[in-house]
Design a protein around this motif. Structure first.
Motif, PDB file in Angstrom:
ATOM      1  N   LEU A  45      -4.569-103.889 -75.624  1.00  0.00           N
ATOM      2  CA  LEU A  45      -4.902-103.490 -76.796  1.00  0.00           C
ATOM      3  C   LEU A  45      -4.625-102.268 -77.028  1.00  0.00           C
ATOM      4  CD1 LEU A  45      -8.371-105.464 -77.507  1.00  0.00           C
ATOM      5  CD2 LEU A  45      -6.068-106.189 -77.770  1.00  0.00           C
ATOM      6  N   ILE A 101      -4.151-100.004 -83.221  1.00  0.00           N
ATOM      7  CA  ILE A 101      -4.480-101.180 -83.865  1.00  0.00           C
ATOM      8  C   ILE A 101      -5.754-101.006 -85.003  1.00  0.00           C
ATOM      9  CG2 ILE A 101      -5.671-103.456 -83.868  1.00  0.00           C
ATOM     10  CD1 ILE A 101      -4.127-103.772 -80.974  1.00  0.00           C
ATOM     11  N   GLU A 157      -8.943-100.450 -87.086  1.00  0.00           N
ATOM     12  CA  GLU A 157     -10.223-100.242 -86.159  1.00  0.00           C
ATOM     13  C   GLU A 157     -10.941-101.663 -86.373  1.00  0.00           C
ATOM     14  OE1 GLU A 157     -14.023 -97.409 -86.082  1.00  0.00           O
ATOM     15  OE2 GLU A 157     -12.509 -96.912 -87.554  1.00  0.00           O
ATOM     16  N   ARG A 202      -9.220-104.058 -84.026  1.00  0.00           N
ATOM     17  CA  ARG A 202      -9.453-104.003 -82.597  1.00  0.00           C
ATOM     18  C   ARG A 202     -11.004-104.248 -82.175  1.00  0.00           C
ATOM     19  NH1 ARG A 202     -10.357 -98.794 -80.920  1.00  0.00           N
ATOM     20  NH2 ARG A 202      -9.079 -97.949 -82.669  1.00  0.00           N
ATOM     21  N   ALA A 204      -7.172-100.352 -73.053  1.00  0.00           N
ATOM     22  CA  ALA A 204      -6.759 -99.784 -74.361  1.00  0.00           C
ATOM     23  C   ALA A 204      -5.625 -98.576 -73.930  1.00  0.00           C
ATOM     24  CB  ALA A 204      -8.121 -98.671 -74.590  1.00  0.00           C
ATOM     25  N   TYR A 222     -13.266 -97.568 -75.857  1.00  0.00           N
ATOM     26  CA  TYR A 222     -12.379 -98.813 -76.203  1.00  0.00           C
ATOM     27  C   TYR A 222     -11.807 -99.807 -75.352  1.00  0.00           C
ATOM     28  CZ  TYR A 222     -12.790 -95.720 -80.467  1.00  0.00           C
ATOM     29  OH  TYR A 222     -13.272 -95.082 -81.529  1.00  0.00           O
TER      30      TYR A 222
END
Length: 264
Positions: free
Chosen positions: A124, A128, A130, A133, A149, A173
């Protein structure tokens, strides 16, 4: 010292090519297979043209295919069934060096379907939107899919302190942070190595740090010394791999052995 996992990226433009590459990568020591799903949306076309001297030269271009040409669920299941190793699913947008030709909404839907299928890992990108994601991250957690991430800077390599700061901001993330920068020489390679060295003692951090270009292979080759978690390698054997910051999977294993990096 413990060795990082090796992830071999496969980027065939058909399912048959990807499965063939995955089998070869498995035989050459890959721990994880990265499926570049965006590569299925382009085809390699031969182009013939005359040069200034009137001679016909042959080259190849990647031509986009229609979004509807791929049956996404069927393709994912075929890849999962035909690949022995854990699969890292990546559908890279053009803005970060990928080849997906559709809209961001169409790309996100492809990723959703991959996560729903239960792939082992999903990539990911950190850019992307927020909320989107966060929703994908939650879906992955529910499905038992680990998240990488990722961030790809196609222009330059920042200094070590900036890289470390970006890692600190990004680690929440994903289960692992992947940072790949454009490396313009060994000075950039040293910046990557310095950042990796400073981050090596963070036991709670899973990191894959590398460059594309001259010097970009330095953190890959010395990843065990930097306690990196994952190293990306290729099946390619071109002589210009070092100029692209890449390394063949077999050569990587040999380099680690020659440098004394081992599981002991």
């Amino acid at each position: 010292m413990p060795l990082p996992l090796i992830c071999v990226t496969i980027n065939g433009h058909s399912l048959a090519d990807m499965l063939e590459q995955a089998e070869k990568a498995t035989g050459e020591g890959a721990d994880i297979i990265e499926v570049r799903f965006d590569e299925l949306y382009v085809q390699r076309v031969e182009v013939r043209a005359e040069n200034t001297e009137g001679e016909v030269e042959t080259s190849h271009e990647l031509v986009p295919r229609g979004i509807d040409v791929i049956d996404v669920p069927a393709a994912i299941e075929r890849l999962k069934a035909g690949i022995e190793k854990p699969v890292l699913f990546t559908c890279r947008p053009r803005r970060q060096g990928g080849n997906f030709p559709g809209t961001e909404e169409e790309r996100i839907e492809v990723i959703r379907q991959a996560v729903a299928s239960g792939v082992s890992w999903v990539d990911l990108e950190l850019d992307i939107e927020e909320q989107e994601r966060a929703a994908l991250f939650e879906q992955a957690a529910e499905a038992g899919t680990k998240v990488i991430a990722s961030h790809h800077d196609m222009e330059s390599t920042p200094k070590s302190a900036e890289i470390q700061s970006f890692v600190a901001e990004s680690r929440q993330y994903g289960d692992m942070v992947k940072l790949c920068y454009r490396s313009h020489g060994h000075g950039d390679g040293l910046s990557l190595c310095e950042a990796a060295w400073e981050l090596r003692d963070d036991a709670d951090l899973s990191l894959a740090l590398m460059g594309q270009g001259v010097g970009g292979d330095m953190p890959r080759i010395h990843a065990p010394m930097f306690s990196q978690s994952l190293v990306y390698a290729t099946l390619e054997t071109d002589f210009n791999l070092p100029d692209r910051g890449m390394i063949n999977v077999r050569d990587l294993r040999i380099a680690w052995e020659m440098l004394g990096y081992s599981e002991a």
